[in-house]
Design a protein around this motif. Structure first.
Motif, short mmCIF file in Angstrom:
data_model
loop_
_atom_site.label_atom_id
_atom_site.label_comp_id
_atom_site.label_asym_id
_atom_site.label_seq_id
_atom_site.Cartn_x
_atom_site.Cartn_y
_atom_site.Cartn_z
N ASP A 1 40.65 44.38 37.82
CA ASP A 1 39.34 44.37 37.19
C ASP A 1 38.40 43.34 37.83
O ASP A 1 37.18 43.54 37.86
CB ASP A 1 39.46 44.07 35.70
CG ASP A 1 40.12 45.19 34.92
OD1 ASP A 1 40.22 46.31 35.47
OD2 ASP A 1 40.56 44.95 33.78
N ALA B 1 46.21 44.41 35.69
CA ALA B 1 44.88 44.91 35.33
C ALA B 1 43.82 43.83 35.55
O ALA B 1 42.70 44.13 36.00
CB ALA B 1 44.87 45.37 33.88
N PRO C 1 48.61 49.53 36.29
CA PRO C 1 48.70 49.14 34.88
C PRO C 1 49.14 50.29 33.96
O PRO C 1 49.97 50.10 33.06
CB PRO C 1 47.27 48.68 34.55
CG PRO C 1 46.71 48.23 35.86
CD PRO C 1 47.28 49.19 36.86
#
Length: 317
Positions: A181, A177, A14
């Motif tokens: 995550d 991302a 990212p």
């Protein structure tokens, strides 16, 4: 090559994409491309050729004579003043790409795409396009593959409508991302579904075939697992046979008009499918992520699933 450093390279995606988006906002890397030419030929091997194949298809759809060639081919597109030759090499030193490029240097308009400015592939180039992916300390082309695709979509957008450049790259950074995550929610299950005795098979529509090709390569390159890629429509003609005699585990990237044709056989034969970015009847599991309904974001993002699974298998030995 190092499994831990490879995982760190993936986790940095990212941030690297954000930096690439910043660069694309400041300038068009292909600004100095000739306005008038007859053809574009992409030269590369491995991941570079996978990305180039998608770009060439898009350019042809826009009416541009474009082809992605194996740099190792003895017979290739002839050089000439109205030919644009795009040599793609993350390290800038791929032997086959340099050999193919030698035919075009001084004859064609040469574009060098590399993550190593000043490397041999840039010698004599008329235009150098940095991948700006940062150092891949794990020794595997993962961020460079993603950045190559992003840059080639930017090139293709010069000739066809659609989002490209900084906006698309930022959306891909958000999608990447999101997968990273939330990996605690899906990664272990994905690894278990794909971990069979007969390898992993990756299936994607022609427009995103690079996703299947790169994913299969990641399973081979790091953990050294048997893996192969197939185009969704072609699957019914070349790979369907394996579902009858193998513990067939497939990573499927939905979006082809022939998804159901493949899934019909898969359901009948009890094969295992994990879908990425969409849902198909008969799947054993599905991984969704932010912006996954956008096929361009998917193209830039979806290989991360296979890359992360490969990282776990590689570290496990």
């Amino acid at each position: 090559m190092d499994a831990g450093l490879y995982r760190a390279d993936l986790e940095a995606k990212p941030e690297a994409l954000g930096a690439l988006a910043d660069r694309l906002e400041r300038c068009d890397p292909f600004e100095n491309l000739p306005e008038d030419f007859d053809r574009i030929v992409f030269l590369g091997m491995g991941s570079s050729r996978y990305a180039a194949g998608v770009a060439a298809q898009r350019l042809r759809a826009a009416g541009i004579d474009a082809i992605a060639e194996y740099a190792s081919a003895s017979l290739g597109t002839p050089p000439g003043p109205r030919t644009v030759a795009v040599a793609i090499s993350a390290t800038g030193g791929s032997r086959e790409t340099l050999d193919a490029l030698a035919r075009h240097t001084g004859e064609s308009f040469v574009v060098a795409m590399t993550n190593a400015p000043g490397s041999p592939v840039t010698d004599g180039a008329d235009l150098v396009v940095p991948m700006a992916a940062g150092e891949e300390r794990g020794g595997v082309a993962c961020r460079t593959f993603q950045h190559t695709l992003a840059l080639l979509l930017t090139l293709a957008a010069r000739f066809r409508s659609g989002e490209s450049g900084a906006g698309l790259v930022r959306r891909a950074a958000e999608a990447t991302a999101d997968l990273l995550d939330r990996r605690v929610e899906w990664l272990a299950d994905a690894g278990a579904l794909l971990d069979g005795p007969d390898g992993v098979y990756t299936i994607a529509p022609a427009e995103r075939l690079s996703s299947a090709e790169q994913s299969a390569l990641m399973f081979r390159e790091g953990p050294r697992r048997q893996a192969d890629a197939c185009e969704t429509g072609d699957w019914a003609h070349v790979d369907v046979y394996l579902t009858k005699t193998r513990d067939y585990r497939a990573l499927v990237f939905p979006g082809s008009p022939y998804d159901e044709q493949a899934m019909d056989w898969i359901r009948r034969r009890g094969s295992t499918v994990l879908t990425i970015g969409g849902d198909l009847a008969g799947q054993a599991g599905s991984i969704r992520y932010r912006h996954d309904t956008d096929p361009d974001v998917a193209l830039l993002t979806e290989t991360l699933v296979a890359e992360l699974v490969a990282a776990i298998w590689w570290a496990r030995g």
